[in-house]
Every structure is written in C-alpha cells, then in structure tokens.
Design a protein around this motif. Structure first.
Motif, PDB file in Angstrom:
ATOM      1  N   MET A   1       0.840  -1.182   0.000  1.00  0.00           N
ATOM      2  CA  MET A   1       0.000   0.000   0.000  1.00  0.00           C
ATOM      3  C   MET A   1       0.892   1.255   0.000  1.00  0.00           C
ATOM      4  O   MET A   1       1.917   1.295   0.675  1.00  0.00           O
ATOM      5  CB  MET A   1      -0.892   0.006   1.262  1.00  0.00           C
ATOM      6  N   LYS A   2       0.494   2.252  -0.758  1.00  0.00           N
ATOM      7  CA  LYS A   2       1.197   3.529  -0.770  1.00  0.00           C
ATOM      8  C   LYS A   2       0.327   4.559  -0.040  1.00  0.00           C
ATOM      9  O   LYS A   2      -0.849   4.742  -0.384  1.00  0.00           O
ATOM     10  CB  LYS A   2       1.475   3.983  -2.203  1.00  0.00           C
ATOM     11  N   VAL A   3       0.920   5.216   0.975  1.00  0.00           N
ATOM     12  CA  VAL A   3       0.139   6.063   1.871  1.00  0.00           C
ATOM     13  C   VAL A   3       0.830   7.401   2.091  1.00  0.00           C
ATOM     14  O   VAL A   3       2.047   7.459   2.297  1.00  0.00           O
ATOM     15  CB  VAL A   3      -0.061   5.371   3.241  1.00  0.00           C
ATOM     16  N   VAL A   4       0.037   8.472   2.071  1.00  0.00           N
ATOM     17  CA  VAL A   4       0.495   9.793   2.499  1.00  0.00           C
ATOM     18  C   VAL A   4      -0.206  10.111   3.818  1.00  0.00           C
ATOM     19  O   VAL A   4      -1.430   9.994   3.926  1.00  0.00           O
ATOM     20  CB  VAL A   4       0.172  10.890   1.470  1.00  0.00           C
ATOM     21  N   VAL A   5       0.571  10.496   4.827  1.00  0.00           N
ATOM     22  CA  VAL A   5       0.011  10.913   6.115  1.00  0.00           C
ATOM     23  C   VAL A   5       0.292  12.395   6.300  1.00  0.00           C
ATOM     24  O   VAL A   5       1.447  12.830   6.247  1.00  0.00           O
ATOM     25  CB  VAL A   5       0.625  10.115   7.285  1.00  0.00           C
ATOM     26  N   ALA A   6      -0.758  13.184   6.504  1.00  0.00           N
ATOM     27  CA  ALA A   6      -0.606  14.623   6.768  1.00  0.00           C
ATOM     28  C   ALA A   6      -0.706  14.852   8.267  1.00  0.00           C
ATOM     29  O   ALA A   6      -1.744  14.588   8.874  1.00  0.00           O
ATOM     30  CB  ALA A   6      -1.693  15.412   6.042  1.00  0.00           C
ATOM     31  N   ALA A   7       0.391  15.308   8.868  1.00  0.00           N
ATOM     32  CA  ALA A   7       0.415  15.507  10.315  1.00  0.00           C
ATOM     33  C   ALA A   7       1.420  16.602  10.637  1.00  0.00           C
ATOM     34  O   ALA A   7       2.567  16.533  10.196  1.00  0.00           O
ATOM     35  CB  ALA A   7       0.802  14.210  11.030  1.00  0.00           C
ATOM     36  N   ALA A   8       1.008  17.594  11.402  1.00  0.00           N
ATOM     37  CA  ALA A   8       1.916  18.719  11.665  1.00  0.00           C
ATOM     38  C   ALA A   8       1.587  19.380  12.999  1.00  0.00           C
ATOM     39  O   ALA A   8       0.483  19.248  13.524  1.00  0.00           O
ATOM     40  CB  ALA A   8       1.811  19.755  10.542  1.00  0.00           C
ATOM     41  N   GLY A   9       2.576  20.095  13.517  1.00  0.00           N
ATOM     42  CA  GLY A   9       2.353  20.934  14.690  1.00  0.00           C
ATOM     43  C   GLY A   9       2.739  20.274  15.987  1.00  0.00           C
ATOM     44  O   GLY A   9       3.897  20.292  16.393  1.00  0.00           O
ATOM     45  N   THR A  10       1.771  19.650  16.651  1.00  0.00           N
ATOM     46  CA  THR A  10       1.982  19.089  17.984  1.00  0.00           C
ATOM     47  C   THR A  10       2.012  17.564  17.952  1.00  0.00           C
ATOM     48  O   THR A  10       1.578  16.928  16.994  1.00  0.00           O
ATOM     49  CB  THR A  10       0.851  19.522  18.926  1.00  0.00           C
ATOM     50  N   GLY A  11       2.502  17.002  19.056  1.00  0.00           N
ATOM     51  CA  GLY A  11       2.533  15.554  19.184  1.00  0.00           C
ATOM     52  C   GLY A  11       1.148  14.938  19.126  1.00  0.00           C
ATOM     53  O   GLY A  11       0.987  13.800  18.688  1.00  0.00           O
ATOM     54  N   GLY A  12       0.132  15.705  19.554  1.00  0.00           N
ATOM     55  CA  GLY A  12      -1.240  15.204  19.520  1.00  0.00           C
ATOM     56  C   GLY A  12      -1.731  14.906  18.120  1.00  0.00           C
ATOM     57  O   GLY A  12      -2.611  14.066  17.925  1.00  0.00           O
ATOM     58  N   HIS A  13      -1.175  15.609  17.122  1.00  0.00           N
ATOM     59  CA  HIS A  13      -1.501  15.318  15.724  1.00  0.00           C
ATOM     60  C   HIS A  13      -0.525  14.308  15.124  1.00  0.00           C
ATOM     61  O   HIS A  13      -0.916  13.437  14.344  1.00  0.00           O
ATOM     62  CB  HIS A  13      -1.445  16.601  14.884  1.00  0.00           C
ATOM     63  N   ILE A  14       0.744  14.443  15.474  1.00  0.00           N
ATOM     64  CA  ILE A  14       1.793  13.672  14.800  1.00  0.00           C
ATOM     65  C   ILE A  14       1.863  12.225  15.297  1.00  0.00           C
ATOM     66  O   ILE A  14       1.972  11.293  14.488  1.00  0.00           O
ATOM     67  CB  ILE A  14       3.163  14.364  14.975  1.00  0.00           C
ATOM     68  N   ASN A  15       1.784  12.019  16.610  1.00  0.00           N
ATOM     69  CA  ASN A  15       1.931  10.660  17.146  1.00  0.00           C
ATOM     70  C   ASN A  15       0.860   9.684  16.658  1.00  0.00           C
ATOM     71  O   ASN A  15       1.176   8.537  16.335  1.00  0.00           O
ATOM     72  CB  ASN A  15       1.983  10.696  18.675  1.00  0.00           C
ATOM     73  N   PRO A  16      -0.428  10.103  16.568  1.00  0.00           N
ATOM     74  CA  PRO A  16      -1.406   9.188  15.967  1.00  0.00           C
ATOM     75  C   PRO A  16      -1.063   8.850  14.514  1.00  0.00           C
ATOM     76  O   PRO A  16      -1.253   7.718  14.071  1.00  0.00           O
ATOM     77  CB  PRO A  16      -2.725   9.961  16.062  1.00  0.00           C
ATOM     78  N   GLY A  17      -0.542   9.842  13.776  1.00  0.00           N
ATOM     79  CA  GLY A  17      -0.138   9.585  12.389  1.00  0.00           C
ATOM     80  C   GLY A  17       0.975   8.559  12.305  1.00  0.00           C
ATOM     81  O   GLY A  17       0.955   7.660  11.446  1.00  0.00           O
ATOM     82  N   ILE A  18       1.950   8.669  13.200  1.00  0.00           N
ATOM     83  CA  ILE A  18       3.056   7.705  13.227  1.00  0.00           C
ATOM     84  C   ILE A  18       2.543   6.322  13.633  1.00  0.00           C
ATOM     85  O   ILE A  18       2.957   5.296  13.060  1.00  0.00           O
ATOM     86  CB  ILE A  18       4.157   8.187  14.187  1.00  0.00           C
ATOM     87  N   ALA A  19       1.635   6.269  14.607  1.00  0.00           N
ATOM     88  CA  ALA A  19       1.070   4.982  15.034  1.00  0.00           C
ATOM     89  C   ALA A  19       0.334   4.299  13.887  1.00  0.00           C
ATOM     90  O   ALA A  19       0.447   3.075  13.702  1.00  0.00           O
ATOM     91  CB  ALA A  19       0.121   5.201  16.216  1.00  0.00           C
ATOM     92  N   ILE A  20      -0.398   5.090  13.098  1.00  0.00           N
ATOM     93  CA  ILE A  20      -1.113   4.538  11.938  1.00  0.00           C
ATOM     94  C   ILE A  20      -0.123   4.015  10.901  1.00  0.00           C
ATOM     95  O   ILE A  20      -0.282   2.920  10.359  1.00  0.00           O
ATOM     96  CB  ILE A  20      -2.042   5.605  11.325  1.00  0.00           C
ATOM     97  N   ALA A  21       0.920   4.795  10.646  1.00  0.00           N
ATOM     98  CA  ALA A  21       1.951   4.363   9.684  1.00  0.00           C
ATOM     99  C   ALA A  21       2.616   3.073  10.149  1.00  0.00           C
ATOM    100  O   ALA A  21       2.844   2.150   9.344  1.00  0.00           O
ATOM    101  CB  ALA A  21       2.989   5.474   9.512  1.00  0.00           C
ATOM    102  N   ASN A  22       2.926   2.994  11.437  1.00  0.00           N
ATOM    103  CA  ASN A  22       3.562   1.787  11.981  1.00  0.00           C
ATOM    104  C   ASN A  22       2.665   0.562  11.842  1.00  0.00           C
ATOM    105  O   ASN A  22       3.138  -0.543  11.550  1.00  0.00           O
ATOM    106  CB  ASN A  22       3.918   1.997  13.456  1.00  0.00           C
ATOM    107  N   LYS A  23       1.365   0.750  12.048  1.00  0.00           N
ATOM    108  CA  LYS A  23       0.422  -0.362  11.917  1.00  0.00           C
ATOM    109  C   LYS A  23       0.365  -0.861  10.474  1.00  0.00           C
ATOM    110  O   LYS A  23       0.360  -2.081  10.218  1.00  0.00           O
ATOM    111  CB  LYS A  23      -0.964   0.089  12.380  1.00  0.00           C
ATOM    112  N   ILE A  24       0.321   0.074   9.532  1.00  0.00           N
ATOM    113  CA  ILE A  24       0.305  -0.321   8.117  1.00  0.00           C
ATOM    114  C   ILE A  24       1.572  -1.101   7.769  1.00  0.00           C
ATOM    115  O   ILE A  24       1.528  -2.134   7.088  1.00  0.00           O
ATOM    116  CB  ILE A  24       0.148   0.925   7.212  1.00  0.00           C
ATOM    117  N   LYS A  25       2.718  -0.617   8.241  1.00  0.00           N
ATOM    118  CA  LYS A  25       3.995  -1.298   7.989  1.00  0.00           C
ATOM    119  C   LYS A  25       4.020  -2.687   8.620  1.00  0.00           C
ATOM    120  O   LYS A  25       4.575  -3.635   8.060  1.00  0.00           O
ATOM    121  CB  LYS A  25       5.153  -0.464   8.548  1.00  0.00           C
ATOM    122  N   LEU A  26       3.410  -2.802   9.794  1.00  0.00           N
ATOM    123  CA  LEU A  26       3.362  -4.096  10.481  1.00  0.00           C
ATOM    124  C   LEU A  26       2.525  -5.103   9.699  1.00  0.00           C
ATOM    125  O   LEU A  26       2.918  -6.259   9.529  1.00  0.00           O
ATOM    126  CB  LEU A  26       2.780  -3.910  11.884  1.00  0.00           C
TER     127      LEU A  26
END
Length: 371
Positions: A1-26
C-alpha cells in the motif's frame, strides 16, 4: 500500500499519524509511506526519528481577523495546496490520511482533486476546524470520542475508533509495583499522585504543586511530578527562594521529564494533568482516576470538552485553570486518595471509554477505502 500521512504541529496530531503508519507497515511490510508537514512543527523531529520521509509544504492556521499578516498566511497556504498536489501526484498514493490540524486543508483538498481516497482522524471531543471544513469532501472521518460525531455535519461516514497510543495497561503484582516505585525513588506505603502537563509542562499546575510542597499538604500521599524540561530549572530556583531543595522534598519526586511513562502511569493511583486527547485516551485505557486542568484559550475549548468526557461518566474531576489553587487541588486529591473505593469506582468508570483496539479499528477502515 502507498500512503500519504498529513500531520503537523503538535505531538497530539503527529503521534497518531506515526502509530497509523507503523500499523500499516506491520500488516503490510512492503508499504511505502511518506508524511506531509511544515518546516515549523514537531514533525521535523518525530517523523524522521520514526523512520519516515517528511515532505514539507507551506500551511498556516488562519484567524478571522483581517490583517496583513493573515492575508500573507492565506497566500502561503494557497501555495501550499499546490505543493501538496504536486507531492501527491508524483507519489500516487492509494490513500491520503490526515490526523488533524491546518496541514490537512491543503493535503485532503489536493487529494480530492486528484481523486485519491481520503480519511481524517479527529482525536478531540470537539472537532477542529480542519475536520469540520473537510467533512463533506472526506471519504471517512474517524473519531476518538462518540461525542465528536454530533459535532461533525454532512460527513459521508463517521466511525468511532478511539486514538492509538503506546501506553498500555499492565497488571503488575504488588512486588513489581514495589520494585518500580523503589527504582524511581517513591515510597511503597503512600498513594501515588502523578502530575504532568505535557512535554512542555503546565505553569498553572506547577505553581499549585510548588505551594503544596511549601505548605507540606501532601503528608498522606506522594507526588511524582514531571515539570517539563523548560520549566525544571525555573522551578528549582523557585524552591531555593523558599529554602527547599528540589531533590529532597517530603513525599515528592520531581523530574524534568518521565521517560518510563507507561510504568509510572500504571503504578499511580491518581493522575493530575491537562486534558489533551492523547492524555484522556491513556487515562481511560489504564482505568485511572484523574483531576484535569484543561488548557485555556485553545481552539473551541477542546481540552475542556475532552475533560468533560471523563467527568460526565464519574471518572474525573475538572478544575478550571483560573480556579487552580493549591488548597483546591489538595482537597480534590484528598477526596480520592483517602478512599480506596473512590479510586476503584473512578478507575472502572474511566475504562468505560477505553479504546485499546483503536489501531486495529483504524486499519480496518483504511483497508475499506484505499484504492
């Protein structure tokens, strides 16, 4: 799957984006994932640290005031839309995912123009402007709290998933709890109150705890307090002015930052904190009583709405920032720590909104709409 994640500013926006990316990679190790952010936010540290490529565009939060500065930001944000469109067109993803914040406006709009499926995740109980403005255009909106659903109009689909977090509940034995407390310098015979205000600390909470220490109010409970790295030295000097040594205060362990937060949250009896979406999620997943001091003057008072999610089910007490005094905070703490049945009841109530399977629910929705 090819995915773009838009996440910026605070950890409250960015960390969920990283968690989603990690799940897809897993689940799909061959997936290609890039992030779109700005040059200004925490994404510039957190995203590369997590092992993902970050592409940057111009994007700003806009106020309603008509000013030269706001017009300049609007112009740059419009240019950012073109930049996002170019990145998305070249990468040709199967889905574009936004995790809240102003970065989502340009990226989700650009993806729509290119007929790429889109998904938004909203962590707060009161949805931000980006989510409400993009509700008609987004294929699916995922929310952390059920309360958010009624505040999003004209959405194609809204699904309650919760917010992914790294903090998990651990059923430690009494011996394990004792060992953890000993390791971090806490006593085993006193209830533990964990106090923190996010990675930067919270000045109002910090000032109240200084007074609790100065007046020695916490005779029957101990405080594990993360001041925030930027405030630690200031607080150390404030203690010196009142003849207290920050490293030797009765029933109090004070650190700039807690690196083993999962352990500490699990062995704590009560949590005193701001009410960001991630904090609310962690508190509910762990089943902990809490005293919440919402950060004032944030968009739509979203921290207050987050806190009310727990207060409304009898899991938390709210103290407004303007009302926070050491005596009031101490009284609320005493009303919990002195009664084991209250600790147990509030903790059980918090668990009612737990979402330990949030990342699995989110991945399921991604698979439904990705092209």
């Amino acid at each position: 799957m090819k995915v773009v994640v838009a996440a910026a500013g605070t950890g409250g926006h960015i960390n969920p984006g990283i968690a989603i990316a990690n799940k897809i990679k897993l689940e799909e190790p061959g997936s290609k994932i890039i992030f779109i952010g700005t040059t200004r936010g925490l994404e510039n540290d957190l995203v590369p640290r997590a092992g993902y490529e970050l592409k940057t565009i111009q994007a700003y939060g806009l106020s309603k005031k008509l000013s030269f500065q706001n017009i300049a930001k609007l112009y740059k944000t419009f240019k950012g839309y073109g930049e996002a469109k170019k990145i998305i067109k070249e990468f040709n993803p199967d889905i574009v995912i936004g995790t809240g914040g102003y970065i989502c406006g340009a990226t989700i709009t650009a993806a729509n123009k290119l007929h790429i499926p889109t998904l938004l995740h909203e962590s707060n109980a009161f949805p931000g402007k980006a989510v409400t403005m993009l509700s008609k255009k987004t294929d699916c909106i995922l929310v952390s709290f059920e309360e958010a659903k009624e505040r999003i109009k004209n959405a194609k689909e809204i699904v309650h998933t919760g917010t992914p977090t790294k903090i998990k509940k651990n059923e430690y034995t009494e011996k394990q709890k004792e060992e953890i407390k000993k390791k971090i310098g806490l006593k085993n015979n006193l209830p533990t109150v964990l106090v923190f205000g996010g990675s930067q600390g919270a000045q109002a909470i910090n000032e109240a705890i200084i007074e609790i220490a100065n007046k020695n109010l916490n005779k029957n409970y101990q405080i594990m307090w993360a001041t925030g790295p930027e405030q630690y030295q200031i607080i150390k000097e404030q203690f010196e002015e009142i003849k207290l040594n920050i490293n030797n205060i009765n029933n109090m362990k004070i650190v700039p930052y807690i690196y083993n937060m999962e352990e500490v949250m699990n062995i704590s009896d009560v949590i005193v904190a701001r009410s960001g979406a991630m904090t609310i999620t962690e508190i509910s997943n762990l089943g902990k009583p809490s005293i919440l001091v919402p950060l004032p003057n944030v968009s739509n008072d979203h921290q207050l709405y987050n806190a009310k999610v727990l207060e409304n089910i009898g899991a938390a007490k709210i103290i407004l920032n303007k009302d926070l005094k050491c005596e009031k905070l101490d009284l609320e703490i005493q009303n919990i720590v002195n009664y084991p049945q209250v600790i147990n009841k509030m903790g059980k109530n918090a668990e009612k909104i737990a979402s330990n399977d949030a990342i699995d629910r989110i991945y399921k929705e991604i698979k439904k709409i990705a092209k």
